[in-house]
Design a protein around this motif. Structure first.
Motif, PDB file in Angstrom:
ATOM      1  N   GLY A  33       0.777  -1.230   0.000  1.00 28.68           N
ATOM      2  CA  GLY A  33       0.000   0.000   0.000  1.00 28.68           C
ATOM      3  C   GLY A  33       0.808   1.279   0.000  1.00 28.68           C
ATOM      4  N   ALA A  34       2.120   1.195   0.135  1.00 24.34           N
ATOM      5  CA  ALA A  34       2.970   2.391   0.144  1.00 24.34           C
ATOM      6  C   ALA A  34       3.680   2.519  -1.197  1.00 24.34           C
ATOM      7  CB  ALA A  34       3.989   2.311   1.271  1.00 24.34           C
ATOM      8  N   ARG A  35       3.819   3.761  -1.661  1.00 27.97           N
ATOM      9  CA  ARG A  35       4.478   4.020  -2.941  1.00 27.97           C
ATOM     10  C   ARG A  35       5.633   4.983  -2.732  1.00 27.97           C
ATOM     11  NH1 ARG A  35       4.354   7.357  -7.619  1.00 27.97           N
ATOM     12  NH2 ARG A  35       4.258   6.175  -9.577  1.00 27.97           N
ATOM     13  N   GLU A  36       6.810   4.590  -3.180  1.00 29.20           N
ATOM     14  CA  GLU A  36       7.997   5.432  -3.089  1.00 29.20           C
ATOM     15  C   GLU A  36       8.715   5.442  -4.428  1.00 29.20           C
ATOM     16  OE1 GLU A  36       9.592   5.375   1.509  1.00 29.20           O
ATOM     17  OE2 GLU A  36      10.366   3.869   0.118  1.00 29.20           O
ATOM     18  N   GLU A  37       9.402   6.550  -4.703  1.00 33.01           N
ATOM     19  CA  GLU A  37      10.181   6.648  -5.929  1.00 33.01           C
ATOM     20  C   GLU A  37      11.655   6.671  -5.577  1.00 33.01           C
ATOM     21  OE1 GLU A  37      10.385   9.339 -10.002  1.00 33.01           O
ATOM     22  OE2 GLU A  37       8.527   9.107  -8.854  1.00 33.01           O
ATOM     23  N   TYR A  38      12.424   5.876  -6.311  1.00 32.44           N
ATOM     24  CA  TYR A  38      13.859   5.765  -6.070  1.00 32.44           C
ATOM     25  C   TYR A  38      14.611   6.181  -7.332  1.00 32.44           C
ATOM     26  CZ  TYR A  38      12.014   2.732  -2.393  1.00 32.44           C
ATOM     27  OH  TYR A  38      11.296   2.225  -1.342  1.00 32.44           O
ATOM     28  N   ALA A  39      15.608   7.022  -7.167  1.00 36.48           N
ATOM     29  CA  ALA A  39      16.417   7.483  -8.297  1.00 36.48           C
ATOM     30  C   ALA A  39      17.771   6.788  -8.274  1.00 36.48           C
ATOM     31  CB  ALA A  39      16.606   8.999  -8.235  1.00 36.48           C
ATOM     32  N   GLY A  40      18.174   6.267  -9.423  1.00 37.36           N
ATOM     33  CA  GLY A  40      19.481   5.624  -9.545  1.00 37.36           C
ATOM     34  C   GLY A  40      19.634   4.397  -8.675  1.00 37.36           C
ATOM     35  N   ALA A  41      18.530   3.731  -8.345  1.00 44.75           N
ATOM     36  CA  ALA A  41      18.589   2.629  -7.385  1.00 44.75           C
ATOM     37  C   ALA A  41      18.505   1.251  -8.022  1.00 44.75           C
ATOM     38  CB  ALA A  41      17.464   2.780  -6.363  1.00 44.75           C
ATOM     39  N   HIS A  42      18.231   1.185  -9.324  1.00 44.83           N
ATOM     40  CA  HIS A  42      18.006  -0.126  -9.919  1.00 44.83           C
ATOM     41  C   HIS A  42      19.049  -0.469 -10.977  1.00 44.83           C
ATOM     42  CE1 HIS A  42      16.098   2.256 -13.133  1.00 44.83           C
ATOM     43  NE2 HIS A  42      16.266   1.193 -13.894  1.00 44.83           N
ATOM     44  N   THR A  43      19.327  -1.746 -11.082  1.00 45.79           N
ATOM     45  CA  THR A  43      20.122  -2.294 -12.179  1.00 45.79           C
ATOM     46  C   THR A  43      19.335  -3.463 -12.766  1.00 45.79           C
ATOM     47  OG1 THR A  43      21.329  -3.724 -10.641  1.00 45.79           O
ATOM     48  CG2 THR A  43      22.342  -1.599 -11.214  1.00 45.79           C
ATOM     49  N   VAL A  44      19.666  -3.832 -14.000  1.00 50.10           N
ATOM     50  CA  VAL A  44      18.887  -4.832 -14.724  1.00 50.10           C
ATOM     51  C   VAL A  44      19.800  -5.970 -15.165  1.00 50.10           C
ATOM     52  CG1 VAL A  44      17.265  -5.228 -16.613  1.00 50.10           C
ATOM     53  CG2 VAL A  44      17.439  -2.951 -15.576  1.00 50.10           C
ATOM     54  N   ALA A  45      19.383  -7.199 -14.880  1.00 47.49           N
ATOM     55  CA  ALA A  45      20.112  -8.376 -15.326  1.00 47.49           C
ATOM     56  C   ALA A  45      19.765  -8.695 -16.776  1.00 47.49           C
ATOM     57  CB  ALA A  45      19.792  -9.567 -14.422  1.00 47.49           C
ATOM     58  N   ASP A  46      20.538  -9.585 -17.375  1.00 49.04           N
ATOM     59  CA  ASP A  46      20.305  -9.937 -18.774  1.00 49.04           C
ATOM     60  C   ASP A  46      18.918 -10.520 -19.007  1.00 49.04           C
ATOM     61  OD1 ASP A  46      22.792  -9.057 -19.546  1.00 49.04           O
ATOM     62  OD2 ASP A  46      23.720 -11.057 -19.551  1.00 49.04           O
ATOM     63  N   ASP A  47      18.368 -11.205 -17.999  1.00 52.62           N
ATOM     64  CA  ASP A  47      17.047 -11.816 -18.172  1.00 52.62           C
ATOM     65  C   ASP A  47      15.909 -10.880 -17.784  1.00 52.62           C
ATOM     66  OD1 ASP A  47      17.320 -11.745 -15.437  1.00 52.62           O
ATOM     67  OD2 ASP A  47      16.885 -13.875 -15.112  1.00 52.62           O
ATOM     68  N   GLY A  48      16.231  -9.609 -17.457  1.00 47.23           N
ATOM     69  CA  GLY A  48      15.206  -8.642 -17.127  1.00 47.23           C
ATOM     70  C   GLY A  48      14.861  -8.558 -15.660  1.00 47.23           C
ATOM     71  N   ALA A  49      15.517  -9.362 -14.808  1.00 48.88           N
ATOM     72  CA  ALA A  49      15.320  -9.223 -13.366  1.00 48.88           C
ATOM     73  C   ALA A  49      15.882  -7.875 -12.922  1.00 48.88           C
ATOM     74  CB  ALA A  49      16.016 -10.356 -12.620  1.00 48.88           C
ATOM     75  N   VAL A  50      15.249  -7.273 -11.924  1.00 52.95           N
ATOM     76  CA  VAL A  50      15.636  -5.941 -11.459  1.00 52.95           C
ATOM     77  C   VAL A  50      16.179  -6.042 -10.037  1.00 52.95           C
ATOM     78  CG1 VAL A  50      14.842  -3.590 -10.998  1.00 52.95           C
ATOM     79  CG2 VAL A  50      13.848  -4.890 -12.896  1.00 52.95           C
ATOM     80  N   ARG A  51      17.358  -5.473  -9.816  1.00 55.15           N
ATOM     81  CA  ARG A  51      17.939  -5.411  -8.479  1.00 55.15           C
ATOM     82  C   ARG A  51      17.790  -3.988  -7.955  1.00 55.15           C
ATOM     83  NH1 ARG A  51      21.134  -8.713  -5.710  1.00 55.15           N
ATOM     84  NH2 ARG A  51      21.444 -10.020  -7.542  1.00 55.15           N
TER      85      ARG A  51
END
Length: 241
Positions: A33-51
């Motif tokens: 139920g909570a929504r937050e925005e993160y800048a520069g926080a994600h990286t993407v694996a070759d299979d599209g998984a998100v860290r």
């Protein structure tokens, strides 16, 4: 308002989704139920998984602590923003839904559903297609290329309007580059209260910036040989009066 130009080859939904994911600087995460925005926080694996690397006091961390097995359901949202300041700059939104798992001090997100929403509507992208797709080869360079074209070569953009059907330029107030991918260049035609997009296809796909330069020069050569649209001529005359 739509355009009257024929649309041609363009990246598929899975490739478009991976391009949005690869170039977005920020993402919004909704969990418990909570929504937050993160800048520069994600990286993407070759299979599209998100860290995701988020602060310890984030709502996502709190949701993980309270969830069964510390794997809360979540929705990740990414916006594809046009690099050139045009009206209605959000070109697409990408929504990934699934569960987030703690992993080596971060959170790992593997999507269970992928939805790409564009002006023409929403498309559900198959998970196998999404995992196998790769971003458009020009995606990382697109922002730099389009801003350079708009800022340093407005004369070239104006010349490219010669390749647009006159009826698509009716009542146009300005034309700006909106998007580019390996298949073509898209121009945004703005009017006083509406806008439309026209796609100029390349004769063959461009796999890198050097090939893109050649494809754009080929478009400009065609445009130079074409007559100036009467709609644009009238627009200039009205502006001079």
């Amino acid at each position: 308002m739509g355009d009257t130009q024929d649309w041609t080859a363009a990246p598929g939904a899975a490739e478009r989704a991976r391009s949005v994911l690869a170039t977005a600087w920020s993402c919004a995460v909704t969990a418990d139920g909570a929504r937050e925005e993160y800048a520069g926080a994600h990286t993407v694996a070759d299979d599209g998984a998100v860290r995701l690397a988020v602060p310890d006091d984030s709502a996502l961390t709190a949701a993980a602590l309270c969830a069964p097995r510390q794997e809360p359901p979540a929705v990740l949202e990414f916006a594809d923003v046009a690099p050139v300041p045009v009206r209605d700059r959000i070109r697409a939104r990408l929504y990934l839904s699934g569960r987030i798992t703690p992993d080596r001090g971060c959170f790992l997100f593997r999507p269970a559903r992928v939805v790409l929403r564009r002006s023409g509507g929403a498309v559900v992208v198959g998970l196998d297609e999404y995992a196998a797709a790769r971003p458009d080869p020009l995606a990382e360079a697109e922002a730099r290329l389009l801003t350079h074209l708009a800022d340093a070569h407005p004369d070239a953009v104006e010349r490219l309007t010669r390749l647009i059907r006159p009826e698509s330029l009716h009542a146009a107030t300005r034309v700006l580059p909106l998007a580019v991918d390996r298949h073509g260049l898209t121009l945004r035609i703005e009017r006083t209260r509406a806008h439309g997009d026209v796609r100029l296809p390349f004769h063959t796909p461009a796999d890198d910036v050097a090939q893109l330069t050649e494809r754009v020069h080929a478009l400009l050569a065609r445009a130079s040989a074409a007559a100036c649209p009467r709609a644009l001529q009238r627009q200039r005359a009205d502006g001079d009066g």
